[in-house]
Design an enzyme around this catalytic site. Structure first.
Site, PDB file in Angstrom:
ATOM      1  N   ARG A   1       7.452 -19.114   4.988  1.00 49.71           N
ATOM      2  CA  ARG A   1       6.064 -18.782   4.632  1.00 49.71           C
ATOM      3  C   ARG A   1       5.152 -18.867   5.845  1.00 49.71           C
ATOM      4  NH1 ARG A   1       3.157 -22.425   2.692  1.00 49.71           N
ATOM      5  NH2 ARG A   1       4.724 -23.310   1.285  1.00 49.71           N
TER       6      ARG A   1
ATOM      7  N   TYR B   1     -13.735   0.912   0.562  1.00 51.41           N
ATOM      8  CA  TYR B   1     -12.598   0.777  -0.338  1.00 51.41           C
ATOM      9  C   TYR B   1     -13.048  -0.044  -1.550  1.00 51.41           C
ATOM     10  CZ  TYR B   1      -7.967  -0.144  -2.125  1.00 51.41           C
ATOM     11  OH  TYR B   1      -6.873  -0.225  -2.945  1.00 51.41           O
TER      12      TYR B   1
ATOM     13  N   LYS C   1      -0.880   2.572   4.329  1.00 52.57           N
ATOM     14  CA  LYS C   1      -1.315   3.946   4.572  1.00 52.57           C
ATOM     15  C   LYS C   1      -0.649   4.506   5.832  1.00 52.57           C
ATOM     16  CE  LYS C   1      -3.761   2.771   1.016  1.00 52.57           C
ATOM     17  NZ  LYS C   1      -5.105   2.217   1.105  1.00 52.57           N
TER      18      LYS C   1
ATOM     19  N   ASP D   1     -12.430  -2.453   9.049  1.00 56.78           N
ATOM     20  CA  ASP D   1     -11.251  -1.926   8.349  1.00 56.78           C
ATOM     21  C   ASP D   1     -10.946  -0.580   8.999  1.00 56.78           C
ATOM     22  OD1 ASP D   1      -9.483  -0.598   6.643  1.00 56.78           O
ATOM     23  OD2 ASP D   1     -10.338  -1.479   4.824  1.00 56.78           O
TER      24      ASP D   1
HETATM   25  C1  LIG Z   1      -5.767   1.142   0.547  1.00 55.58           C
HETATM   26  C2  LIG Z   1      -6.865   0.547   1.317  1.00 55.58           C
HETATM   27  C3  LIG Z   1      -7.057  -0.840   1.335  1.00 55.58           C
HETATM   28  C4  LIG Z   1      -6.219  -1.784   0.511  1.00 55.58           C
HETATM   29  O1  LIG Z   1      -4.915  -1.908   0.993  1.00 55.58           O
HETATM   30  P1  LIG Z   1      -3.651  -2.270   0.045  1.00 55.58           P
HETATM   31  O2  LIG Z   1      -2.518  -2.186   1.013  1.00 55.58           O
HETATM   32  O3  LIG Z   1      -3.605  -1.217  -1.030  1.00 55.58           O
HETATM   33  O4  LIG Z   1      -3.868  -3.634  -0.507  1.00 55.58           O
HETATM   34  C5  LIG Z   1      -8.083  -1.330   2.120  1.00 55.58           C
HETATM   35  N1  LIG Z   1      -8.887  -0.525   2.842  1.00 55.58           N
HETATM   36  C6  LIG Z   1      -8.734   0.814   2.844  1.00 55.58           C
HETATM   37  C7  LIG Z   1      -9.651   1.657   3.658  1.00 55.58           C
HETATM   38  C8  LIG Z   1      -7.725   1.398   2.090  1.00 55.58           C
HETATM   39  O5  LIG Z   1      -7.596   2.734   2.085  1.00 55.58           O
END
Ligand SMILES: *Cc1c(COP(=O)(O)O)cnc(C)c1O
Length: 382
Positions: free
Chosen positions: A55, A107, A203, A178
């Site tokens: 962990r 998001y 993504k 982000d």
């Molecule tokens: C999909 C997404 C997230 C969340 O990520 P997960 O891997 O689905 O938890 C956060 N920020 C953006 C811009 C996203 O497209």
């Protein structure tokens, strides 16, 4: 070190994505980092700095963390079981009563987490139009943290990142970006002074719609240590197979991103001239409100397109039902092109138009993608 050639020149991101996170070059050794399946490590007496329990850290995470950190010009990476787990860790410096400035279009689950923190801990959430620099700066007074997405999900607004980061630091606020939509190939916020960068690895970085993962990268030792401690305490850790898959996907990041961006720009141009389309959003279009800024601040314009067909909500749903090659699905950044109407989620911001389709352009042939979209739009407007 994998980041430089023999003369000390830094490798380009295309090369870094391929060479970083490899095992040492030894005769008979593997070219790829192995997947190590263990929950615990041999350990007796008083534990030292070595591995102890999975962990807290594994040798399957490290090559991936090193590779993404290298692409983002970060000293450290901390992988998580999802983008949201990474985002929760990056928000962990926010204390009860603190104010957080956040794009009103972001998001939706990030916004949901902040609303949850508001309800539980009295965090003050200040939603702003992140493209309006004056409005963001005005909201920064007394804030603990500025959260930035650029381009935003799903409206594709482009923030003036250097100006916002400077203003936030002047106001004494931390800046977390982000960078999921732009990818480290499009922009590197840490170079502009951002404190932490997060990705939904799900993504573009992993790129094949087969894993859910996240990562936080940064240079500040104490901030990164806090993020790592949060991971160990809260336990949102990634499985070794998933991280191995993500590193495999990352090897082709530059090819995938370049191809999907070129296709997205071409499709955006054609959509803008289509009789069935009322509005197109894509920062690569010269008419787009974010174009000038994106051209100045980003390398490429990303591969997301916003489309509003003539005929409103019903027409938008009909387009999604009429495509055959595009996949009707949420998420983005995979090799396959997907689309969805964002407001089908009741949690999506109400300032997102209810007929907005978000298109995530993959790496299929541009003409195949165009014919499918064109027939769907024509079928609906007939
Ligand atoms: C999909 C997404 C997230 C969340 O990520 P997960 O891997 O689905 O938890 C956060 N920020 C953006 C811009 C996203 O497209």
């Amino acid at each position: 070190m994998a980041g430089h050639d023999t003369a000390g020149a830094p490798f380009s991101p295309d090369t870094l994505a391929v060479v970083s996170g490899r095992p040492a070059r030894v005769q008979g050794g593997p070219v790829n980092a192995p997947v190590v399946l263990t929950s615990t490590y041999v350990s007796q007496g008083v534990p030292g700095p070595e591995k102890l329990y999975a962990r807290a850290g594994t040798e399957t995470w490290e090559p991936f963390e090193e590779a993404v950190a290298g692409l983002e010009h970060a000293a450290h990476g901390v992988v998580f079981s999802s983008g949201m787990a990474a985002i929760a860790a990056a928000l962990s410096s926010v204390r009860p009563g603190d104010a957080v400035v956040v794009p009103r279009h972001a998001y939706q689950v990030t916004l949901g987490l902040l609303d949850d923190m508001a309800a539980r801990y009295g965090v003050e959430v200040r939603r702003v139009d992140v493209a309006d620099t004056d409005a963001v700066v005005a909201a920064l007074s007394g804030a603990r943290l500025l959260w930035v997405e650029s381009p935003t999900n799903p409206m594709l607004e482009v923030a003036d990142l250097p100006a916002l980061i400077a203003a936030a630091h002047e106001a004494g606020a931390l800046v977390v970006v982000d960078n999921t939509f732009a990818t480290p190939l499009g922009q590197r916020p840490l170079d502009l002074g951002a404190d932490l960068v997060v990705h939904s690895v799900t993504k573009y970085l992993a790129g094949h719609s087969d894993v859910v993962l996240g990562i936080v990268v940064g240079n500040d030792e104490s901030l990164v240590a806090a993020v790592r401690a949060y991971r160990t305490l809260h336990g949102a850790i990634a499985g070794p197979f998933e991280v191995w898959l993500a590193l495999r996907g990352l090897r082709t990041l530059a090819l995938r991103v370049r191809q999907s961006q070129a296709t997205a720009l071409e499709l955006a141009r054609r959509l803008a001239a289509h009789p069935g389309v009322a509005e197109v959003r894509h920062p690569g279009l010269p008419t787009d409100p974010g174009h000038e800024r994106a051209a100045r601040l980003m390398d490429g314009f990303g591969s997301i397109i916003g489309v509003r067909p003539h005929g409103g909500l019903a027409a938008a749903d009909a387009v999604v039902a009429a495509v055959r090659l595009w996949v009707p699905a949420t998420s983005l950044g995979g090799v396959e092109s997907t689309l969805e109407r964002r407001r089908r989620f009741t949690t999506e911001s109400l300032t997102v138009p209810e007929d907005l389709l978000r298109l995530s352009v993959g790496i299929e042939d541009v003409e195949d993608l165009w014919r499918d979209l064109d027939q769907a739009l024509r079928a609906v407007s007939r």
